[in-house]
Structure formats: structure tokens, C-alpha cells
Scaffold this active site. Structure first.
Site, PDB file in Angstrom:
ATOM      1  N   LEU A  63      24.610   5.547  33.859  1.00 34.56           N
ATOM      2  CA  LEU A  63      24.115   4.377  33.143  1.00 34.56           C
ATOM      3  C   LEU A  63      22.618   4.472  32.855  1.00 34.56           C
ATOM      4  CD1 LEU A  63      26.020   1.483  34.946  1.00 34.56           C
ATOM      5  CD2 LEU A  63      26.360   2.293  32.610  1.00 34.56           C
ATOM      6  N   ARG A  64      21.945   5.417  33.515  1.00 35.23           N
ATOM      7  CA  ARG A  64      20.520   5.580  33.268  1.00 35.23           C
ATOM      8  C   ARG A  64      20.264   5.940  31.807  1.00 35.23           C
ATOM      9  NH1 ARG A  64      19.569   8.571  37.189  1.00 35.23           N
ATOM     10  NH2 ARG A  64      18.651   7.059  38.613  1.00 35.23           N
ATOM     11  N   ALA A  65      21.171   6.693  31.203  1.00 39.36           N
ATOM     12  CA  ALA A  65      20.992   7.062  29.795  1.00 39.36           C
ATOM     13  C   ALA A  65      20.981   5.822  28.901  1.00 39.36           C
ATOM     14  CB  ALA A  65      22.108   8.019  29.362  1.00 39.36           C
TER      15      ALA A  65
END
Length: 537
Positions: free
Chosen positions: A221-223
Site C-alpha cells: 500500500l506504500r505505492a
């Protein structure tokens, strides 16, 4: 400009001006509150963790005070921390750097004492992929990644040389010549930095963000968060207070390419390449395939993996570990060190009590010695020649490789060499990335002759200096490509195998048919290796 994005990774070939680009960024950073130029701190490869994060002031600790001796992270506060060849840093150190860059603070804790210092910095790393890659979990921690290459157009290369010579001849004059443009760009960045908190991204564009990440096979989810922040930063750079879908698609390659699942096909180019100029009239270009028997490379085929009858019988060889024994961590050790940056507190207290003292002095200081704790290394050398393909065992060979790769632990590193045609090549350098390894195995082509000696020589080069490594050789042993014209290919292979004797090895015999030469077993005898027969499932 926006440290919350997570920093920048610059990947490219040697001599592509990666370091020059990073140092140029330092000139564009806005000055700090004191009006001084923002710091540019270079982290050397040999730096220890204490040098990077800082240490507690032990003299102050003896007086009951908690005080931090700042390290490189604290020194880079308000500026830029640059790491050249970041892929060669230890993984745990990279993790510390990225954590500090994301949180804006560096914390040091030694036993019951802790201290912290601000570390609001932009992290920039550069690397040459030919020298090895970063583990995927660390790649994900870099917000943006840009791939660079030296220009190929002669005019562009000549202009680079011209400017470099002008700088070396008169650095101050060169800086003055481009000073106005650099000041304008720095001012634009400073204005964007002030505007960024006001920039918003419409809620419907969240669907675009999640779609872009999903299509790239990105699980983190960091992307998605970085896409959101980077699109807003792009809008701020252009003086707008609202990010658009165009901003998202402009920054998407920088955010997603290094996180992309390597098993997926590469993304289509954003713009079609210009047509190549025709070098000969259309009527002279052939419009029919060459006739059979024409000169050309031997045919090759990409076989799909199939399930083997039995898994590869790998052994775990790690430093300080014997065959069939469980993992064993070395006992912690400490040494006297009056100038110790880190303390082994129990050993220090034992020294103090042994003297009958109530307060420790520097003569009691004991510094901990690092213990080796690493995963194993397995080098797979796979025969991808036509004889393995004809026997119908290439699918089983790939299946056995994938099964073995799936069983590697998170700290284990694997590498893959394939040999076919006239030589051997490193299809996969040392890595812990299971997805990258799977993609390399599945895409490996088959066909051509069997340059076995070349592969064994390449394996010896890769294993030089690697501790606790195991060699797994998968071949039918039918060597037919000599190292030098006129020499005997099989004799060359046996001689190359002698240089690998003493390295723990497994030879997997892929030979099939009624008439078998048994050369894999002969190779195993020279290598002092175990033998396993590869049978399709």
C-alpha cells in the site's frame, strides 16, 4: 522537496552521472532557518551503524545525563543524505536509513537509555544494477526510482564533454554562467514547497491510484500513498493547488517501475518510438523468410516448468554450521575498549564488580563484538542446451529449480547460471527476491550446444569469497564446446570441476535415454559431490 515521499533511488550503468545528478540536487535545496546552505552529507560504504545513527555520550551517561552524539543522519537534518552504491550497504543499515528519513527523527537506544535527534532529510541513493540489487522490501521503501543511461547520440555526448571541460577550466566562471537558471529553478522548488500543504487530490482519483498499482502487480500500500503524495508534489511544482489524473500518470512510472512484479510483462512505452530511418530502398528489402539451411543461430524454445518426481536434496551450509545440524548462533563476545561507542553492559558491570568498585570507569568499558548471522547461499548452474530440451527434461529441470527456490528462507540468497550455445551467463545474480528468481527461471530459453566448462569456470568466479555457499549443478554432462579451439570439451569440463572441489555440491543428472554416458556421476566424483537423478513427475 517532499521528504514524506520517501526519497529517490537512481539506477543506471557505470559512468551515467548518477553521483553528479545527486550532488546537483544539493545546490537546489532551500537554505535552513539560519540562512545557511542546506547540508549535503555523503554516507561512505564503510560506515558503521553507530556512525550513521549516532551514539550515546558515555561520559555524560556516567554523570547521569542522557546526551546524543549525532551521527550522519542528524548531520543531514534539513538537507540531503546521499548514499552511493546503496545496494552494497548491509540490509539492516538501509532499513535504519529509510525509517529515519520517513519519520524525520533518529532514535538511539542502548539498554535502558535512549535519545533522539531530528533527521528531516531527503534520502537519495544510487546504484548500478550490474553490481547486485536491493531486496524488494527495501526497494519498496524508496518512494521514487529513476533509471538513467548515458546518451547515445554523438552530439549529446560531445556537449557533455564540452561542458565538463569548461567546468574544469574555470569552475567559478562556469557556475556564474548557469547561475541565473539554477537560481530560477531553486526558487521554483522553494515556492512549490510552500504551496504543497494546500494541494489536494480529488477523491475520485483514488480509483485511478489503486488501478495503477493493481495493474503493476504491486502488493504494498506504500505505492498508493506515494502516488498520492507525488502527484500533489507534481501539481505544486507547476503552481497548481489541485492534482489531476495527468499528474498521476506522469509520476506513476517513477513510483511503480521498481515495485512492479517482475513476473508481469513490461509496461508499454508511454509514447511510441519514432520510426527508424530506412537504410535501403523497399524493393531491396527481403519480404520472404530465409530459405531452410541458411546461416543463423540455432533454434531455441522456452519450456514451461513441470513437476519433478522428487525435490532437490539441498543441504544447508552456513558459517559455523555443519551438515545435518540445526542453526547455531555464535556466543556473544566483548572486548575491552575504553573508547567504546557501544557498551556490552553486563560485561562492563562484571568488570566493575570484579574490581569491587561502585561506579564504572572507562577501564571497565567492554564493547560488543558482532556475531555472524546470515542465510545460506545457493548457486544453481543449469544446463539449458538442446540435449536437455530434446530429452523432454527441461520442464522438470525448471520445476525442480522453482521448488528449490520456494524453499529458501528470507535471508537466503540464490543465484542462477545457465549455459547453452557457446557460453554461460549469469541469469540471476545473488538475490533474495523470490519473484525475480521465478521470472528468470520461467523465461530461460533452451537450445544449442553444451558449454559445460565455461559454466563451471563462471561458477568458480561467482563463488570466490562467498562463505557457506552450496553449488547445485543440473546437467547431462554431454559437454561439446571446448574452452579453446582444438582442446577436448570433456577434459576442459573435468579440469574446471577440479577448481570447485571442496565446495559443498549437488550434481543433478538430467541424462535420459537407453544409452547413457554417466558423465554427471563422473563430474560428481571430481567435485566430491552428491548425485541425484532428475526424473519427470
Amino acid at each position: 522537496m517532499a521528504p514524506a515521499i520517501g526519497g529517490l533511488l537512481i539506477r543506471g550503468d557505470r559512468g551515467a552521472a548518477k553521483s553528479t545528478a545527486a550532488r546537483g540536487l544539493a545546490e537546489l535545496l532551500p537554505p535552513g532557518p539560519d540562512g545557511l546552505r542546506a547540508p549535503f552529507v555523503n554516507l561512505p560504504l564503510g560506515a558503521t551503524e553507530d556512525r550513521v545513527v549516532g551514539t550515546l555520550d558515555l561520559d555524560a551517561a556516567l554523570r547521569g545525563e542522557v546526551r546524543l552524539r549525532p551521527g550522519l543522519l542528524a548531520q543531514a537534518d534539513g538537507g540531503l543524505l546521499y548514499i552511493d552504491e546503496v545496494n552494497l550497504l548491509p540490509d539492516h543499515l538501509v532499513d535504519v536509513l529509510l525509517d529515519a528519513a520517513a519519520l524525520g527523527v533518529v532514535r538511539v537506544q542502548r539498554d535502558a537509555l535512549s535519545a533522539e535527534a531530528p533527521a528531516r532529510l531527503a534520502l537519495v541513493g544510487s546504484m548500478n544494477p550490474e553490481e547486485g540489487g536491493l531486496r524488494p522490501q527495501f526497494l519498496d521503501r524508496f518512494g521514487l526510482c529513476v533509471d538513467v543511461a548515458a546518451p547515445q547520440q554523438p552530439a549529446e555526448r560531445a556537449e557533455i564533454i564540452r561542458r565538463r571541460m569548461a567546468y574544469e577550466a574555470d569552475p567559478q566562471g562556469f557556475a556564474a554562467r548557469w547561475g541565473a537558471e539554477q537560481a530560477a529553478l531553486a526558487g521554483r522548488l522553494a515556492e512549490a514547497r510552500q504551496l504543497l500543504p494546500e494541494v489536494t487530490l480529488p477523491d475520485p482519483l483514488l480509483d485511478v491510484i489503486t488501478t495503477l498499482s493493481s495493474e503493476a502487480g504491486v502488493r504494498s500500500l506504500r505505492a498508493d500513498l506515494v502516488l498520492h503524495r507525488a502527484a500533489r508534489a507534481c501539481a505544486a511544482l507547476e503552481g497548481r493547488t489541485g492534482a489531476t489524473e495527468t499528474d498521476l500518470r506522469r509520476v506513476a512510472p517513477l513510483v511503480l517501475n521498481h515495485r512492479r512484479d517482475p513476473r508481469l510483462p513490461p509496461p508499454p512505452p508511454s509514447e511510441p518510438p519514432p520510426p527508424l530511418p530506412e537504410t535501403e530502398p523497399p524493393e531491396q528489402q527481403p519480404d520472404t523468410p530465409p530459405p531452410p539451411g541458411a546461416d543463423g543461430p540455432p533454434p531455441e524454445e522456452v519450456f514451461a516448468p513441470s513437476t519433478p518426481a522428487a525435490p532437490l536434496a539441498l543441504q544447508a551450509f552456513t558459517p559455523g554450521r555443519g551438515e545435518g545440524q540445526p542453526p547455531r548462533r555464535a556466543a556473544p563476545r566483548s572486548v575491552p575498549d575504553p573508547q567504546a561507542a557501544r557498551l556490552d553492559v553486563p560485561a562492563t558491570l562484571r568488570s566493575m564488580l570484579g574490581r569491587g568498585a561502585a561506579v564504572p570507569t572507562r577501564d571497565d568499558f567492554r564493547a560488543p563484538m558482532p556475531a555472524e548471522d546470515g542465510g545460506r547461499r545457493v548457486l544453481f548452474v543449469a544446463d539449458a542446451s538442446g540435449s536437455v530440451g530434446v530429452s523432454g527434461r527441461m520442464g522438470a529441470l525448471k520445476g525442480a529449480l522453482l521448488d528449490a527456490l520456494a524453499g529458501q528462507g528470507g535471508r537466503d540468497r540464490v543465484a542462477l547460471v545457465t549455459f547453452r550455445g557457446t557460453g554461460a551467463s549469469v541469469l540471476l545474480d545473488w538475490t533474495t527476491d523470490a519473484a525475480q528468481a521465478e521470472a528468470a527461471v520461467r523465461a530461460a530459453p533452451t537450445g544449442g550446444r553444451t558449454p559445460l566448462a565455461h559454466a563451471l569456470n563462471l561458477a568458480a568466479d561467482l563463488l570466490t569469497g562467498v562463505r557457506g555457499a552450496e553449488l547445485v549443478l543440473l546437467t547431462d554432462g554431454r559437454a561439446n564446446v571446448p574452452l579453446t579451439p582444438g582442446s577436448d570439451a570433456w577434459a576442459d569440463a573435468l579440469h574446471a570441476a577440479e577448481s570447485l572441489r571442496g565446495i559443498p555440491a549437488l550434481v543433478v543428472d538430467t541424462e535420459a535415454g537407453r544409452v547413457r554416458l554417466g558423465r554427471a556421476a563422473q563430474l560428481a566424483g571430481v567435485l566430491d559431490a552428491r548425485v541425484q537423478t532428475l526424473e519427470p513427475g
